[in-house]
Design an enzyme around this catalytic site. Structure first.
Site, PDB file in Angstrom:
ATOM      1  N   ASP A  94      -6.738  -1.836   5.715  1.00 38.77           N
ATOM      2  CA  ASP A  94      -5.388  -2.466   5.970  1.00 38.77           C
ATOM      3  C   ASP A  94      -4.458  -1.250   5.532  1.00 38.77           C
ATOM      4  OD1 ASP A  94      -3.244  -5.018   4.637  1.00 38.77           O
ATOM      5  OD2 ASP A  94      -3.181  -3.687   6.375  1.00 38.77           O
ATOM      6  N   SER A  95      -3.152  -1.175   6.051  1.00 36.17           N
ATOM      7  CA  SER A  95      -2.240  -0.105   5.611  1.00 36.17           C
ATOM      8  C   SER A  95      -1.565  -0.007   4.494  1.00 36.17           C
ATOM      9  CB  SER A  95      -1.223  -0.192   6.802  1.00 36.17           C
ATOM     10  OG  SER A  95      -0.449  -1.436   6.479  1.00 36.17           O
ATOM     11  N   GLY A  96      -1.597  -1.080   3.833  1.00 37.73           N
ATOM     12  CA  GLY A  96      -0.902  -1.233   2.590  1.00 37.73           C
ATOM     13  C   GLY A  96       0.456  -1.977   2.586  1.00 37.73           C
ATOM     14  N   GLY A  97       0.713  -2.409   3.621  1.00 36.69           N
ATOM     15  CA  GLY A  97       1.999  -2.949   4.120  1.00 36.69           C
ATOM     16  C   GLY A  97       2.213  -4.103   3.444  1.00 36.69           C
ATOM     17  N   GLN A 191       4.767  -8.990  13.975  1.00 39.16           N
ATOM     18  CA  GLN A 191       5.408  -9.667  12.992  1.00 39.16           C
ATOM     19  C   GLN A 191       6.358 -10.808  13.563  1.00 39.16           C
ATOM     20  OE1 GLN A 191       4.854  -9.951   9.922  1.00 39.16           O
ATOM     21  NE2 GLN A 191       3.672  -7.818   9.374  1.00 39.16           N
ATOM     22  N   GLY A 218       2.086 -11.354   8.806  1.00 37.56           N
ATOM     23  CA  GLY A 218       3.066 -12.164   8.635  1.00 37.56           C
ATOM     24  C   GLY A 218       2.751 -13.727   8.622  1.00 37.56           C
ATOM     25  N   ASP A 268     -10.172 -11.807   8.194  1.00 35.28           N
ATOM     26  CA  ASP A 268     -10.403 -11.458   6.796  1.00 35.28           C
ATOM     27  C   ASP A 268      -9.901 -12.317   5.895  1.00 35.28           C
ATOM     28  OD1 ASP A 268      -7.586  -9.905   6.684  1.00 35.28           O
ATOM     29  OD2 ASP A 268      -8.523 -10.091   4.805  1.00 35.28           O
ATOM     30  N   CYS A 306     -28.397 -24.636   3.944  1.00 35.01           N
ATOM     31  CA  CYS A 306     -28.199 -22.929   3.927  1.00 35.01           C
ATOM     32  C   CYS A 306     -29.425 -22.555   3.570  1.00 35.01           C
ATOM     33  CB  CYS A 306     -27.168 -22.827   2.916  1.00 35.01           C
ATOM     34  SG  CYS A 306     -26.743 -20.918   2.767  1.00 35.01           S
ATOM     35  N   CYS A 308     -29.441 -18.913   2.653  1.00 28.31           N
ATOM     36  CA  CYS A 308     -28.882 -17.712   2.005  1.00 28.31           C
ATOM     37  C   CYS A 308     -30.054 -17.511   0.728  1.00 28.31           C
ATOM     38  CB  CYS A 308     -27.438 -17.606   1.678  1.00 28.31           C
ATOM     39  SG  CYS A 308     -27.242 -18.470   0.015  1.00 28.31           S
ATOM     40  N   CYS A 311     -29.580 -19.997  -2.008  1.00 33.46           N
ATOM     41  CA  CYS A 311     -29.866 -21.318  -1.640  1.00 33.46           C
ATOM     42  C   CYS A 311     -31.575 -21.254  -1.692  1.00 33.46           C
ATOM     43  CB  CYS A 311     -29.289 -21.984  -0.391  1.00 33.46           C
ATOM     44  SG  CYS A 311     -27.408 -22.142  -0.671  1.00 33.46           S
ATOM     45  N   HIS A 337     -23.416 -16.653  -1.306  1.00 33.62           N
ATOM     46  CA  HIS A 337     -23.475 -18.031  -0.586  1.00 33.62           C
ATOM     47  C   HIS A 337     -22.349 -18.005   0.285  1.00 33.62           C
ATOM     48  CE1 HIS A 337     -24.024 -22.092   0.590  1.00 33.62           C
ATOM     49  NE2 HIS A 337     -22.726 -22.037  -0.192  1.00 33.62           N
TER      50      HIS A 337
HETATM   51  C1  LIG Z   1      -3.801 -13.638   2.507  1.00 34.78           C
HETATM   52  N1  LIG Z   1      -2.678 -13.706   3.635  1.00 34.78           N
HETATM   53  C2  LIG Z   1      -2.571 -12.548   4.312  1.00 34.78           C
HETATM   54  N2  LIG Z   1      -3.210 -11.379   3.956  1.00 34.78           N
HETATM   55  C3  LIG Z   1      -2.393 -10.555   4.764  1.00 34.78           C
HETATM   56  C4  LIG Z   1      -2.531  -9.094   5.080  1.00 34.78           C
HETATM   57  C5  LIG Z   1      -3.884  -8.531   4.474  1.00 34.78           C
HETATM   58  C6  LIG Z   1      -3.794  -8.096   3.213  1.00 34.78           C
HETATM   59  C7  LIG Z   1      -4.941  -7.223   2.549  1.00 34.78           C
HETATM   60  O1  LIG Z   1      -4.884  -7.369   1.175  1.00 34.78           O
HETATM   61  C8  LIG Z   1      -6.148  -7.655   0.696  1.00 34.78           C
HETATM   62  O2  LIG Z   1      -6.415  -8.690   0.282  1.00 34.78           O
HETATM   63  C9  LIG Z   1      -5.937  -9.339  -0.854  1.00 34.78           C
HETATM   64  C10 LIG Z   1      -7.093  -7.074   1.840  1.00 34.78           C
HETATM   65  O3  LIG Z   1      -7.282  -5.736   2.070  1.00 34.78           O
HETATM   66  C11 LIG Z   1      -8.532  -5.168   2.077  1.00 34.78           C
HETATM   67  C12 LIG Z   1      -6.243  -7.520   3.102  1.00 34.78           C
HETATM   68  O4  LIG Z   1      -6.322  -6.943   4.022  1.00 34.78           O
HETATM   69  C13 LIG Z   1      -1.384  -8.388   5.638  1.00 34.78           C
HETATM   70  N3  LIG Z   1      -1.678  -6.953   5.721  1.00 34.78           N
HETATM   71  C14 LIG Z   1      -0.512  -6.398   6.398  1.00 34.78           C
HETATM   72  N4  LIG Z   1      -0.738  -4.978   6.531  1.00 34.78           N
HETATM   73  N5  LIG Z   1       0.294  -7.010   7.059  1.00 34.78           N
HETATM   74  C15 LIG Z   1       0.536  -8.554   7.138  1.00 34.78           C
HETATM   75  O5  LIG Z   1       1.425  -9.169   7.749  1.00 34.78           O
HETATM   76  C16 LIG Z   1      -0.269  -9.262   6.331  1.00 34.78           C
HETATM   77  C17 LIG Z   1      -0.307 -10.750   6.128  1.00 34.78           C
HETATM   78  C18 LIG Z   1      -1.398 -11.286   5.437  1.00 34.78           C
HETATM   79  N6  LIG Z   1      -1.456 -12.654   4.980  1.00 34.78           N
HETATM   80 ZN   LIG Z   2     -26.628 -20.365   0.524  1.00 30.99          ZN
END
Ligand SMILES: CNc1nc2c(CC[C@H]3O[C@@H](OC)[C@H](OC)[C@@H]3O)c3nc(N)[nH]c(=O)c3cc2[nH]1
Ligand SMILES: [Zn+2]
Length: 374
Positions: A94-97, A191, A218, A268, A306, A308, A311, A337
């Site tokens: 993910d980009s950090g956005g 978005q 978003g 994810d 399950c 796994c 389990c 699990h």
């Molecule tokens: C939970 N709901 C949610 N997550 C979101 C994430 C990933 C969080 C990112 O933060 C880390 O998890 C905490 C993960 O990073 C590996 C995940 O990809 C988002 N990432 C971006 N760039 N833009 C979004 O609009 C966005 C919206 C989200 N809504």
């Molecule tokens: Zn299990």
């Protein structure tokens, strides 16, 4: 030749769900798929071998966290993220956005990018489309996300409009800054908040820029689920059918099924490992808080249905004891699990699409799961 190619195998006759494959430089991903989250270059408590044993084909990591620690230059020196964390299958970063708006303090958003203070040590830092792209190029992930702003929920229409239009301009700057398009695919992030017109505009603007894949951003930010589903129904049909669609931050078992029905291919969520830490297991009958006293002398598995590792070999009583004794192995077993549960759920979703019965599968699953909502 683009680094990422989507192969549409078939569409479910009962729903809008698709069976497909995403081909990447580090292997193929069967979709719809659930991607375990390894925010800081590790899926908490899990080894790569354990992730492979539960058939994870792709995992996530995160630009913001790795930019802050250990730094993308170190990971580049180590030979990239795959080498650094000994994972030879696909990685999406993910980009950090999202984090820069949810974790960082003192942030200032400008057209240029975002100035913020590290949540770790208060250092003054800067992330922009160019920096986020350069970081992900250094990490060497197979799928990179464009640098975006995930507006808070709720937010004023005018704010979401400005933010969404800026996210589109930022996506274009990421495309221009991308140094390795043949090795790494760059996905754009749609978005638009909870506003259908802004969602449509964002999807049309981004699809005109021709990315190898599109994410729905978003969402899963505190809005009621029906609103998330409405945004999907409004937007997903505007995305190209020959490209993967990724719903970010989702999610719970019901949302994975409902999202697949609405044409999403990739999901994810931190839920499986996060709830494992307080001893909560996802089972075919709904959630089970194994810490509860009623499991003190329950020598059956977390989930009788399950297969796994947890389990097959351990009881609720044993895992309850470990969690209460704060033994690491307790949360590892619950994580194994929960991850297996979601990866296996998506195997069942793909099977149901193959047999054109995903709506029936959903009704059966919700009936059994008691829709004990998450
Ligand atoms: C939970 N709901 C949610 N997550 C979101 C994430 C990933 C969080 C990112 O933060 C880390 O998890 C905490 C993960 O990073 C590996 C995940 O990809 C988002 N990432 C971006 N760039 N833009 C979004 O609009 C966005 C919206 C989200 N809504
Ligand atoms: Zn299990």
């Amino acid at each position: 030749m683009s680094a990422i190619r989507y192969e549409l195998i078939k569409t479910c006759a009962q729903t809008g769900a698709r069976l497909g494959r995403v081909h990447t430089p580090h292997g193929t991903i069967d979709t719809p798929t659930f991607m375990p989250v390894g925010t800081q270059a590790s899926v908490k408590g899990m080894s790569p071998e354990e992730l492979k044993s539960l058939n994870a084909q792709i995992i996530l990591s995160n630009t913001y966290h790795l930019f802050l620690r250990p730094g993308h230059e170190l990971v580049r020196e180590a030979g990239g993220l795959h080498k650094f964390m000994n994972w030879d299958r696909a990685i999406l970063t993910d980009s950090g956005g999202f984090q820069v708006f949810s974790l960082a303090e003192m942030r200032k958003i400008r057209e240029e990018g975002v100035e913020f203070r590290s949540h770790l040590n208060g250092d003054k830092l800067f992330l922009s489309p160019e920096v986020a792209t350069e970081v992900q190029n250094a990490l060497g992930s197979d799928i990179m996300m464009a640098f975006d702003e995930c507006p808070p929920y709720p937010a004023e229409y005018e704010y979401v409009k400005q933010s969404t239009e800026r996210t589109t301009r930022w996506a274009e700057r990421c495309l221009k800054a991308h140094a390795r398009p043949h090795d790494q695919g760059l996905f754009a992030i749609v978005q638009g908040g909870m506003h259908k017109d802004l969602r449509r505009q964002s999807a049309l603007d981004l699809t005109s820029l021709d990315f190898p894949g599109y994410a729905m951003g978003g969402l899963s930010v505190g809005e009621p689920k029906h609103l998330m589903y409405e945004m999907l129904e409004e937007t997903v049909p505007l995305l190209p059918s020959g490209k993967p669609r990724y719903l970010m931050g989702v999610g719970s078992p019901d949302a994975l099924i409902e999202g697949s029905i609405r044409g999403i291919d990739m999901f994810d969520c931190v839920l499986p490992t996060r709830i494992a830490r307080n001893g909560t297991a996802m089972t075919s009958q709904g959630r089970l808080v194994v810490k509860n006293a009623k499991y003190t002398s329950d020598f059956g598995p977390l989930d009788p249905e399950c297969s796994c590792y947890a389990c097959r070999n351990y009881s609720r009583a044993y895992i309850r004891h470990l969690i209460r004794a704060d033994e690491m192995f307790g949360l590892r077993l619950t994580s194994i699990h929960n991850l297996h549960f979601l990866v296996h759920l998506m195997e069942q979703v793909r099977e149901a699409i193959r047999e054109d019965r995903l709506r029936d599968f959903r009704d059966e699953f919700f009936e059994k799961y008691g829709m004990a909502h998450n």
